[in-house]
Motif scaffolding. Structure first.
Motif, PDB file in Angstrom:
ATOM      1  N   ALA A  49      77.105  74.086  80.303  1.00  0.00           N
ATOM      2  CA  ALA A  49      76.767  75.467  80.973  1.00  0.00           C
ATOM      3  C   ALA A  49      76.173  76.546  80.367  1.00  0.00           C
ATOM      4  O   ALA A  49      75.188  77.211  80.600  1.00  0.00           O
ATOM      5  N   TRP A  50      76.707  76.672  78.974  1.00  0.00           N
ATOM      6  CA  TRP A  50      76.433  77.987  78.476  1.00  0.00           C
ATOM      7  C   TRP A  50      74.947  77.898  77.656  1.00  0.00           C
ATOM      8  O   TRP A  50      74.244  78.866  77.355  1.00  0.00           O
ATOM      9  N   ASN A  51      74.521  76.871  77.490  1.00  0.00           N
ATOM     10  CA  ASN A  51      73.135  76.383  76.616  1.00  0.00           C
ATOM     11  C   ASN A  51      72.183  75.596  77.204  1.00  0.00           C
ATOM     12  O   ASN A  51      71.005  75.631  76.731  1.00  0.00           O
ATOM     13  N   VAL A  52      72.478  75.075  78.470  1.00  0.00           N
ATOM     14  CA  VAL A  52      71.223  74.451  79.034  1.00  0.00           C
ATOM     15  C   VAL A  52      70.224  75.185  79.438  1.00  0.00           C
ATOM     16  O   VAL A  52      69.039  74.718  79.429  1.00  0.00           O
ATOM     17  N   ASN A  53      70.189  76.335  79.524  1.00  0.00           N
ATOM     18  CA  ASN A  53      68.911  77.263  79.840  1.00  0.00           C
ATOM     19  C   ASN A  53      68.417  77.965  78.600  1.00  0.00           C
ATOM     20  O   ASN A  53      67.676  78.851  79.024  1.00  0.00           O
ATOM     21  N   GLN A  54      68.928  77.755  77.501  1.00  0.00           N
ATOM     22  CA  GLN A  54      68.497  78.411  76.171  1.00  0.00           C
ATOM     23  C   GLN A  54      67.020  77.868  75.981  1.00  0.00           C
ATOM     24  O   GLN A  54      66.759  76.749  76.377  1.00  0.00           O
ATOM     25  N   TYR A  55      66.228  78.692  74.936  1.00  0.00           N
ATOM     26  CA  TYR A  55      65.042  78.244  74.532  1.00  0.00           C
ATOM     27  C   TYR A  55      64.126  77.797  75.712  1.00  0.00           C
ATOM     28  O   TYR A  55      63.975  78.570  76.797  1.00  0.00           O
ATOM     29  N   ARG A  56      63.537  76.573  75.855  1.00  0.00           N
ATOM     30  CA  ARG A  56      62.765  76.138  76.902  1.00  0.00           C
ATOM     31  C   ARG A  56      63.391  75.376  77.917  1.00  0.00           C
ATOM     32  O   ARG A  56      62.853  74.907  78.834  1.00  0.00           O
ATOM     33  N   ARG A  57      65.009  75.496  78.105  1.00  0.00           N
ATOM     34  CA  ARG A  57      65.664  75.182  79.000  1.00  0.00           C
ATOM     35  C   ARG A  57      66.063  73.373  78.869  1.00  0.00           C
ATOM     36  O   ARG A  57      65.264  72.841  78.001  1.00  0.00           O
ATOM     37  N   ASN A  58      67.053  72.915  79.400  1.00  0.00           N
ATOM     38  CA  ASN A  58      67.291  71.580  79.097  1.00  0.00           C
ATOM     39  C   ASN A  58      67.484  71.070  77.674  1.00  0.00           C
ATOM     40  O   ASN A  58      67.396  69.965  77.333  1.00  0.00           O
ATOM     41  N   PHE A  59      68.033  72.182  76.704  1.00  0.00           N
ATOM     42  CA  PHE A  59      68.324  71.701  75.434  1.00  0.00           C
ATOM     43  C   PHE A  59      67.013  71.502  74.849  1.00  0.00           C
ATOM     44  O   PHE A  59      67.308  70.759  73.623  1.00  0.00           O
ATOM     45  N   ILE A  60      65.972  72.085  75.168  1.00  0.00           N
ATOM     46  CA  ILE A  60      64.746  71.827  74.252  1.00  0.00           C
ATOM     47  C   ILE A  60      64.321  73.048  73.536  1.00  0.00           C
ATOM     48  O   ILE A  60      64.162  73.972  74.286  1.00  0.00           O
ATOM     49  N   THR A  61      64.034  72.808  72.384  1.00  0.00           N
ATOM     50  CA  THR A  61      63.727  74.232  71.669  1.00  0.00           C
ATOM     51  C   THR A  61      62.261  74.346  71.599  1.00  0.00           C
ATOM     52  O   THR A  61      61.506  73.525  72.030  1.00  0.00           O
ATOM     53  N   HIS A  62      61.989  75.625  70.989  1.00  0.00           N
ATOM     54  CA  HIS A  62      60.476  75.893  70.788  1.00  0.00           C
ATOM     55  C   HIS A  62      60.042  75.366  69.537  1.00  0.00           C
ATOM     56  O   HIS A  62      58.674  75.252  69.657  1.00  0.00           O
ATOM     57  N   HIS A  63      60.728  74.560  68.738  1.00  0.00           N
ATOM     58  CA  HIS A  63      60.283  74.303  67.316  1.00  0.00           C
ATOM     59  C   HIS A  63      60.464  72.707  67.187  1.00  0.00           C
ATOM     60  O   HIS A  63      59.596  71.905  67.374  1.00  0.00           O
ATOM     61  N   ALA A  64      61.493  72.403  66.478  1.00  0.00           N
ATOM     62  CA  ALA A  64      62.069  71.248  65.997  1.00  0.00           C
ATOM     63  C   ALA A  64      62.456  70.267  66.922  1.00  0.00           C
ATOM     64  O   ALA A  64      63.243  70.316  67.807  1.00  0.00           O
ATOM     65  N   PHE A  65      61.481  69.115  67.088  1.00  0.00           N
ATOM     66  CA  PHE A  65      61.643  68.113  68.206  1.00  0.00           C
ATOM     67  C   PHE A  65      62.812  67.233  67.570  1.00  0.00           C
ATOM     68  O   PHE A  65      63.541  66.805  68.618  1.00  0.00           O
ATOM     69  N   ASP A  66      63.365  67.122  66.576  1.00  0.00           N
ATOM     70  CA  ASP A  66      64.544  66.380  66.147  1.00  0.00           C
ATOM     71  C   ASP A  66      65.823  67.219  66.570  1.00  0.00           C
ATOM     72  O   ASP A  66      66.819  66.514  67.048  1.00  0.00           O
ATOM     73  N   ASP A  67      65.460  68.560  66.533  1.00  0.00           N
ATOM     74  CA  ASP A  67      66.975  68.985  67.251  1.00  0.00           C
ATOM     75  C   ASP A  67      67.145  68.619  68.660  1.00  0.00           C
ATOM     76  O   ASP A  67      68.332  68.357  69.018  1.00  0.00           O
ATOM     77  N   ASN A  68      66.011  68.462  69.491  1.00  0.00           N
ATOM     78  CA  ASN A  68      66.301  68.283  70.897  1.00  0.00           C
ATOM     79  C   ASN A  68      66.791  66.544  70.891  1.00  0.00           C
ATOM     80  O   ASN A  68      67.601  66.417  71.897  1.00  0.00           O
ATOM     81  N   GLU A  69      66.251  65.892  70.096  1.00  0.00           N
ATOM     82  CA  GLU A  69      66.830  64.526  70.100  1.00  0.00           C
ATOM     83  C   GLU A  69      68.339  64.315  69.958  1.00  0.00           C
ATOM     84  O   GLU A  69      68.948  63.353  70.432  1.00  0.00           O
ATOM     85  N   TRP A  70      68.799  64.931  68.855  1.00  0.00           N
ATOM     86  CA  TRP A  70      70.335  65.057  68.563  1.00  0.00           C
ATOM     87  C   TRP A  70      71.197  65.115  69.722  1.00  0.00           C
ATOM     88  O   TRP A  70      71.823  64.850  70.130  1.00  0.00           O
ATOM     89  N   TRP A  71      70.600  66.542  70.631  1.00  0.00           N
ATOM     90  CA  TRP A  71      71.305  66.746  71.753  1.00  0.00           C
ATOM     91  C   TRP A  71      71.114  65.755  72.929  1.00  0.00           C
ATOM     92  O   TRP A  71      71.921  65.451  73.452  1.00  0.00           O
TER      93      TRP A  71
END
Length: 216
Positions: A49-71
């Motif tokens: 709930a606290w993080n789903v809307n951060q960055y590009r939303r849905n645990f997707i960052t603006h930069h590193a794609f591997d970060d998104n995959e860990w999530w």
């Protein structure tokens, strides 16, 4: 234990941890939940709930794609534990983003590490392969399962011929601008994640040759 692993209100992440590290911490707590039957469902819900809307939303960052995959892999494990379909939907959304923004034809294929460059590295592709295989295993619908499985096999075919696997069968960090092995660090996670990915491909296909490749 609940207090020890609680979340800081100040930065919405785990104590003394960064963004992708927090995904791994949460995954470890899910494993601990299974082993000890301690209930960390509140931590799962709060972190989501606290993080789903951060960055590009849905645990997707603006930069590193591997970060998104860990999530994505963490939320898949959370879905397995709780049956909460929000977590499965999130993992699928991250995978779609990888297809649209990360996979390209540079060096013949594969997913790139970051949105602001074309660097192809091992961990981003290994996680992509594992995510695709895990999503295939989660899919009851045969068409959906085959879709994810094709991506897992496509990425493995690319990775094993990319040059990142050296003569000692260790996986270096990534490729040079000319698409050759950069002889970068053989990070331990590069050697470990690929084993899980190949194991999951085996489970999805029933083809034991993928286990043999993992053993090699």
């Amino acid at each position: 234990a609940q207090k020890l692993f609680d979340i800081q209100n100040s930065d919405l992440l785990w104590q003394r941890a960064g963004w992708w590290n927090s995904a791994n911490i949460l995954e470890a707590l899910i494993d601990l939940n299974r082993l000890t039957h301690q209930n960390f469902s509140r931590c799962l819900k709060k972190t989501y709930a606290w993080n789903v809307n951060q960055y590009r939303r849905n645990f997707i960052t603006h930069h590193a794609f591997d970060d998104n995959e860990w999530w994505a892999l963490t939320w898949l494990k959370a879905y397995d534990l709780t049956g909460d379909k929000r977590y499965l939907k999130t993992a699928r959304g991250i995978f779609r983003d990888m297809i649209h923004r990360s996979w390209n034809t540079v060096c013949g294929g594969g997913v790139r590490w970051a949105a602001n460059g074309e660097y192809k590295n091992a961990i981003t592709n290994e996680l992509f392969m594992e995510l695709a295989a895990r999503l295939a295993l989660e899919s009851a619908d045969s068409a959906r399962k085959n879709y994810y499985l094709r991506w897992a096999l496509k990425d493995w075919a690319w990775l094993k011929n990319s040059g990142m696997i050296n003569s000692s069968l260790m996986i270096n960090d990534g490729l040079t601008n000319s698409c050759s092995n950069n002889n970068g660090t053989t990070w331990t996670y590069n050697q470990g994640v690929i084993l899980g990915a190949l194991k999951d491909i085996y489970l999805a296909t029933g083809d034991s040759s993928y286990l043999m490749q993992a053993k090699d």
